[in-house]
Design a protein around this motif. Structure first.
Motif, short mmCIF file in Angstrom:
data_model
loop_
_atom_site.label_atom_id
_atom_site.label_comp_id
_atom_site.label_asym_id
_atom_site.label_seq_id
_atom_site.Cartn_x
_atom_site.Cartn_y
_atom_site.Cartn_z
N ARG A 251 3.96 11.23 3.71
CA ARG A 251 3.57 11.17 2.65
C ARG A 251 3.00 10.30 2.05
NH1 ARG A 251 9.64 9.21 0.76
NH2 ARG A 251 8.57 7.74 0.99
N ALA A 252 3.01 8.79 2.52
CA ALA A 252 2.12 7.92 2.10
C ALA A 252 0.81 8.58 1.80
CB ALA A 252 2.38 6.51 2.16
N LEU A 253 0.54 8.80 2.63
CA LEU A 253 -1.34 8.84 3.26
C LEU A 253 -1.62 10.42 2.47
CD1 LEU A 253 -1.70 9.31 6.63
CD2 LEU A 253 -2.95 7.53 5.12
N PHE A 254 -0.18 11.09 1.87
CA PHE A 254 -0.64 11.93 0.89
C PHE A 254 -0.74 11.68 -0.48
CE2 PHE A 254 -0.07 15.84 -1.15
CZ PHE A 254 -0.97 16.94 -1.02
N ALA A 255 0.13 11.14 -0.63
CA ALA A 255 0.26 10.86 -1.82
C ALA A 255 -1.29 9.82 -2.20
CB ALA A 255 1.51 10.13 -2.41
N SER A 256 -1.47 8.77 -1.37
CA SER A 256 -2.76 8.28 -2.31
C SER A 256 -3.76 9.34 -1.93
CB SER A 256 -2.50 6.89 -1.02
OG SER A 256 -3.65 7.19 0.52
#
Length: 439
Positions: A251-256
């Motif tokens: 989720r952090a990878l996608f959001a960034s």
């Protein structure tokens, strides 16, 4: 009576009152075990209002998903009494309810409106028609993708993608030199981590965990095709360190902005569409979870719920808290403080009927349909003796699923082959079924 004696007695009385007050305060303190997901972090922050209103103090134990499951399972199985409120899901609740480890959720306040809670979610948190937990949020699975990257590459995501199309898209969008990866998927081992994705993948490739006689069916062509596809896809077009990435990491990878596509929980939609949390909030689009050979079981059904173990010494206070945290009023509180986009999804019909929510969350109707169409009783091509889409509803599955998850993570890391991973998984599952008396 001397002045000294009066003073001593007064002091003793004051001390007794102080001790009594302390005991009363201790009785109104709850220890809550929960997962470190975004919705729970909001709950922890907003619960200060509950403490002020109720006079009940809350002690939070916030854990990573795999650790949470180990801790609460150990505590409840040993009647440890360490926690007053448990964050558990649709796998544990029916099993633990049948074991008489949880307090039933009856005698709820009239304004709680239990009929407003979506029926598939209620059913998943019940045993023999009795509710044993209240849902904090619920989810299915879906495909998130970057519409800007698709447009730039001249690609069109279909409403119902296939896994072969996902692979083709990933190959064209993978751009590691600019830290954009074609696909992000769960790789972290655990029955509720990588296996939450792998199970529906196996379903849609025509596989199953067990046949009708409880013989494991892991070392089979269907599993081999599904796992080979998964390993090849992530090795070719996934981010570095994929075997260590779970839901939160992806989720952090996608959001960034580092994932072109991500197949995961519908509950992440609010986070990804929230510009406060996501740098790609205006670039996110969505489609159904992909299919391979069959649409059966391609998207999961899960609820993170709050339950009260029988071992608690404060059952009334615990029930008071979980009714507060899963109520309509709580959803409105989140909407007021953080915006409608990030209210706990998937639980209440009234949320999906809200014009404010529909306006803020373009994914609302899509998510509702995914939750309502996921069928734990019919998730495989061939007949099975169990219920569940992304898990098997038997006590032994927690250990089996974790072992298989470790083997598949090892195949993804390249320390064993897919064939070796499936063979070891088959043997581990077979031992567990013999020990459990299924065979």
């Amino acid at each position: 009576m001397s002045w000294k004696m009066c003073k001593a007695l007064a002091g003793a009385g004051a001390l007794a009152l102080l001790l009594a007050s302390g005991a009363a305060t201790a009785q109104q303190k709850l220890t809550i075990a929960t997962v470190n997901n975004a919705d729970m972090i909001i709950m922890q922050r907003l619960s200060k209002d509950f403490e002020k209103e109720s006079g009940i103090a809350l002690n939070w134990v916030v854990l990573e998903e795999n650790v949470l499951r180990q801790r609460v399972t150990t505590d409840i199985a040993t009647n440890g009494g360490q926690f007053d409120v448990l964050t558990i899901g649709t796998y544990e609740v029916p099993i633990w309810g049948a074991q008489d480890w949880l307090l039933p959720m009856d005698d709820l306040p009239a304004d709680y409106d239990i009929e407003d809670v979506l029926k598939p979610v209620r059913d998943g948190l019940s045993h023999e028609g009795k509710l044993y937990a209240l849902p904090f949020y619920a989810e299915s699975s879906m495909t998130f993708y970057r519409k800007d990257l698709f447009e730039k590459a001249g690609l069109t995501m279909p409403e119902q993608p296939t896994y072969e199309q996902i692979k083709e898209f990933a190959s064209k969008l993978h751009d590691p030199s600019h830290e954009i990866y074609g696909i992000c998927l769960r790789g972290k081992p655990g029955w509720g981590e990588n296996m939450a994705f792998v199970d529906p993948l196996v379903n849609t490739y025509g596989g199953r965990w067990f046949d009708m006689d409880w013989n494991p069916t892991i070392d089979t062509p269907e599993w081999k095709e599904a796992i080979t596809f998964y390993v090849d896809l992530l090795k070719s077009y996934g981010p570095p360190g994929a075997p260590s990435n779970g839901h939160n990491e992806n989720r952090a990878l996608f959001a960034s902005g580092k994932c072109a596509m991500w197949i995961d929980a519908t509950s992440a939609a609010g986070y990804l569409y929230n510009p406060k949390d996501s740098t790609v909030a205006d670039k996110v689009a969505f489609a159904q979870a992909p299919i391979a050979k069959s649409p059966k079981g391609n998207h999961w059904l899960w609820s993170w719920a709050l339950a009260v173990p029988k071992s608690t010494k404060a059952p009334d206070a615990a029930k008071k808290f979980i009714t507060w945290a899963t109520s309509k009023a709580y959803i409105e509180k989140v909407a007021k403080s953080d915006g409608w986009t990030v209210v706990p999804p998937g639980t209440r019909a009234s949320t999906y009927a809200s014009p404010d929510y529909k306006k803020a969350a373009p994914f609302a109707d899509f998510v509702l349909k995914a939750i309502e169409t996921a069928d734990p009783n019919d998730a495989t091509v061939e007949k099975v003796p169990y219920t569940g889409v992304q898990f098997v509803g038997i006590p032994e599955f927690q250990a089996i699923g974790t072992e298989v998850g470790q083997q598949i993570a090892a195949a993804l890391a390249g320390t064993v082959s897919v064939d070796q991973a499936l063979k070891a998984s088959q043997e581990a599952a077979d031992r567990a079924m013999v020990q459990g008396g299924y065979k």
